[in-house]
Every structure is written in structure tokens, then in C-alpha cells.
Design a protein around this motif. Structure first.
Motif, mmCIF file in Angstrom:
data_model
loop_
_atom_site.group_PDB
_atom_site.id
_atom_site.type_symbol
_atom_site.label_atom_id
_atom_site.label_comp_id
_atom_site.label_asym_id
_atom_site.label_seq_id
_atom_site.Cartn_x
_atom_site.Cartn_y
_atom_site.Cartn_z
ATOM 1 N N SER A 9 14.022 -33.554 -64.203
ATOM 2 C CA SER A 9 14.531 -32.822 -65.372
ATOM 3 C C SER A 9 16.049 -32.675 -65.346
ATOM 4 C CB SER A 9 13.884 -31.440 -65.391
ATOM 5 O OG SER A 9 14.602 -30.543 -66.177
ATOM 6 N N LYS A 11 17.663 -30.189 -65.879
ATOM 7 C CA LYS A 11 17.990 -28.916 -65.218
ATOM 8 C C LYS A 11 18.193 -29.102 -63.714
ATOM 9 C CE LYS A 11 15.422 -26.216 -68.561
ATOM 10 N NZ LYS A 11 14.224 -25.430 -68.825
ATOM 11 N N ARG A 12 17.613 -30.178 -63.162
ATOM 12 C CA ARG A 12 17.696 -30.418 -61.723
ATOM 13 C C ARG A 12 18.645 -31.568 -61.361
ATOM 14 N NH1 ARG A 12 12.463 -31.735 -59.519
ATOM 15 N NH2 ARG A 12 13.549 -31.509 -57.550
#
Length: 134
Positions: A9, A11-12
């Protein structure tokens, strides 16, 4: 299976904003130990391209006074190798040829918004499952 199902993701994933300076970009790449990193437009979160540590080094060497060059915007760096993105809804089986030539594939949605990356390792692990007994 869809690419997004195997992806890391956004986000990561570490990334750079296109308005970073060369100095900010080098610092972030050094901190996360990436040799290539996605570049994203800050306001829209659209994936633009990926920049490598080699691209940055080449820029520093070619442009003389390193102290002055460090304040240059990331957008002034010439990218030697284009890292193609794909839609997150593509079937993983369709990405083998692309994965052969890239360490990762940036994934975007229908608007070009950065959604994450699909690594070559994830694709190969999915397409070539471990043999029994190994």
C-alpha cells in the motif's frame, strides 16, 4: 488475482514529492535505503515517475557546484530509465513482462493516483509458488 491484492500500500511505501529539492530527496532515499523511489505530485497524489540514486548522482556530477545543485528542484533531474506504472485492477498474470524489466511496478487508480507498488518478488512468488518439499 488483481495487482492491488499483492501490492504494498502507498501508506507503507516511501516516496518523494515532486516539489522536493535534490537535498531533501537524497536525505529521504538515504534514510529508507532505496535505490529507486516513486515521485508523486503533492496535491493530487498522482504518480509521476521514479528516480534512482544514479539519476541524482549523475545530476550532481554534471552540474558542477554541488552546494548550489542541492537546492535544485527534483524536477530538474534527468531520468535515465522510465519506470512504467499500471492500473491497480490489472491481473497479476499480465505483469510478468513488465516485472522482468523493473524492480517494482507503481500502481495507480483510474485517476492516476498513486496506490502503492507491486514488487517483482511478489509477482514471481505468486506466479511461481514454492515446490512441495523445498
Amino acid at each position: 488475482m488483481k495487482a492491488k491484492d499483492l501490492a504494498t500500500s502507498a501508506k507503507r511505501v516511501q516516496f518523494l514529492y515532486s516539489d522536493f529539492t535534490i537535498a531533501e530527496s537524497i536525505k529521504k532515499m538515504e534514510k529508507c535505503h532505496y535505490t529507486m523511489i516513486p515521485v508523486i505530485e503533492r496535491n493530487s497524489a498522482r504518480y509521476l515517475y521514479s528516480v534512482s540514486s544514479g539519476d541524482l548522482l549523475h545530476h550532481l556530477v554534471l552540474n558542477g557546484d554541488i552546494k548550489k545543485v542541492l537546492d535544485d528542484p527534483l524536477s530538474t533531474v534527468r531520468i535515465d530509465r522510465l519506470t512504467l506504472s499500471c492500473n491497480e485492477d490489472v491481473e497479476v498474470t499480465e505483469l510478468f513482462d513488465l516485472a522482468v524489466n523493473q524492480n517494482y511496478i507503481p500502481l495507480v487508480d483510474g485517476n492516476g493516483t498513486f496506490r502503492g507498488i507491486l514488487t517483482r518478488r511478489a509477482i514471481l512468488s505468486y506466479l511461481m509458488p514454492a515446490k512441495e518439499g523445498e
